[in-house]
Scaffold this motif. Structure first.
Motif, mmCIF file in Angstrom:
data_model
loop_
_atom_site.group_PDB
_atom_site.id
_atom_site.type_symbol
_atom_site.label_atom_id
_atom_site.label_comp_id
_atom_site.label_asym_id
_atom_site.label_seq_id
_atom_site.Cartn_x
_atom_site.Cartn_y
_atom_site.Cartn_z
ATOM 1 N N TYR A 143 12.065 7.336 0.306
ATOM 2 C CA TYR A 143 10.996 6.712 -0.467
ATOM 3 C C TYR A 143 11.365 5.256 -0.632
ATOM 4 N N GLU A 170 2.799 5.155 -8.049
ATOM 5 C CA GLU A 170 2.542 5.369 -6.627
ATOM 6 C C GLU A 170 3.872 5.307 -5.879
ATOM 7 N N GLU A 172 5.818 5.664 -2.244
ATOM 8 C CA GLU A 172 5.636 5.617 -0.796
ATOM 9 C C GLU A 172 6.774 6.358 -0.098
ATOM 10 N N SER A 210 -2.991 8.173 2.489
ATOM 11 C CA SER A 210 -2.347 7.559 3.641
ATOM 12 C C SER A 210 -3.364 6.808 4.487
ATOM 13 N N LYS A 253 1.589 8.142 0.634
ATOM 14 C CA LYS A 253 1.796 7.739 -0.755
ATOM 15 C C LYS A 253 1.422 8.901 -1.666
#
Length: 337
Positions: A143, A170, A172, A210, A253
């Motif tokens: 991440y 959020e 990623e 995404s 995400k």
């Protein structure tokens, strides 16, 4: 969402202008019931199948179980055994007609060709056949960024009567895997989050987003433009048609409504048989918020049919292979990782 509401109103008004009433005898359209086979097979468990029957809409409380059906299991064209009817949850005493399944004693392996043959008096024999795909390992996960922003959709009033600001986090992710080059491959991806509290553990799935071209291949641009939300937002269905034989890193995400610090995620990467992929995709198109599904339901487009690979009956024999990777998230206000 207001735009989506107006679309529905317009379509409904269009129907009402040209509608007329006619009494329909539904029994005239009744067809003989068929056997339904539903089974998801993987190398992680013994083979289990639900065997029921179709039912016609006017039946108010149909009993669809077929406990006396004969359910035969074949693997690689070799007869293995007659599967045994059992109550799915033996501890469940809350229902007079509990869920029941047919159970084998065999745990299959990758590349096994599974065939289930179900027969019962008064029904056409139903046959379903499918091969278990090879598993595809997750090579690497990470991440890379956690973004915190206010959540305008949630209001929380504290004990003192003041509004407590809520946030969205959020996260990623990058997920790397190696696609097989010899065959066309079909995949699904989802994330399960575990958070520990003083009272115990909580498990939940968050919304996933995404713009990755591979993960977005089933996204219809018209859904967003016409005010529809699209397919299920808790998982991705995709194929290898853009990355055949390549090592590839997926980017996505996760949207969290609470601080993800010290939570653990489990990433589930499924290799699916083509039939299972087509079945899940058809389910998502119907149950999701899509323009295609809305037009079909209102009679303005071709209705979406649930995919089936059962000959002589209905349902699905889906096969899959699952790869799992766990990762603990660390986060504080001054650091992204």
């Amino acid at each position: 969402m207001k735009q989506k509401y107006h679309i529905y109103i317009f379509l409904l008004l269009t129907i009402s202008v040209s509608s007329c009433y006619k009494e329909i005898d539904l029994d005239k359209y009744r067809t003989p019931p068929k056997i339904v086979i539903n089974s998801a097979v993987s190398p992680d468990n013994v083979i289990i199948a639900s065997v029921t029957r179709t039912w016609f809409y006017p039946e108010s409380t149909p009993y669809v179980k077929l406990p006396h059906a004969k359910v035969e299991l074949y693997i690689n064209d070799e007869y293995i055994e007659q599967m045994t009817w059992e109550q799915y949850d033996k501890d469940d005493t809350s229902s007079k007609t509990p869920d029941s399944v047919f159970v084998s004693h065999v745990t299959p392996k990758a590349q096994d060709r599974i065939k289930i043959v179900a027969s019962a008096e008064g029904y056409e024999t139903a046959i379903a056949e499918e091969t278990i795909p090879n598993g595809v390992l997750i090579l690497k996960t990470s991440y890379n960024n956690i973004t915190k922003r206010p959540n305008p959709d949630v209001t929380y009033i504290g004990p003192d009567g003041n509004i407590v600001e809520q946030f969205i986090y959020e996260i990623e992710y990058d997920i790397t895997f190696q696609d097989e080059s010899e065959t066309s491959n079909f995949y699904a991806l989802t994330i399960l989050r575990k958070k520990s509290y003083s009272w115990g553990d909580s498990f939940y799935q968050n919304e996933l987003q995404s713009t990755d071209p591979v993960l977005s291949e089933n996204t219809n641009i018209l859904d967003g433009a016409m005010g529809f939300d699209g397919l299920d937002t808790h998982s991705f269905l995709f194929t290898d048609k853009q990355i055949a034989g390549q090592k590839y890193t997926l980017n996505l995400k996760e949207i969290c409504n609470e601080n993800p610090d010290n939570s653990t995620i489990s990433i589930y990467f499924y290799s699916l048989s083509q039939s299972y992929y087509q079945y899940i995709l058809s389910i998502q198109k119907i149950s999701g918020s899509t323009l295609e599904g809305a037009l079909g339901n209102l009679g303005f487009g071709e209705p979406i049919r649930i995919y089936s690979n059962v000959e002589g009956g209905s349902g699905i024999l889906g096969t899959c292979n699952i790869s799992t990777k766990k990762m603990t998230i660390h986060y504080n206000e001054s650091s992204t990782q």
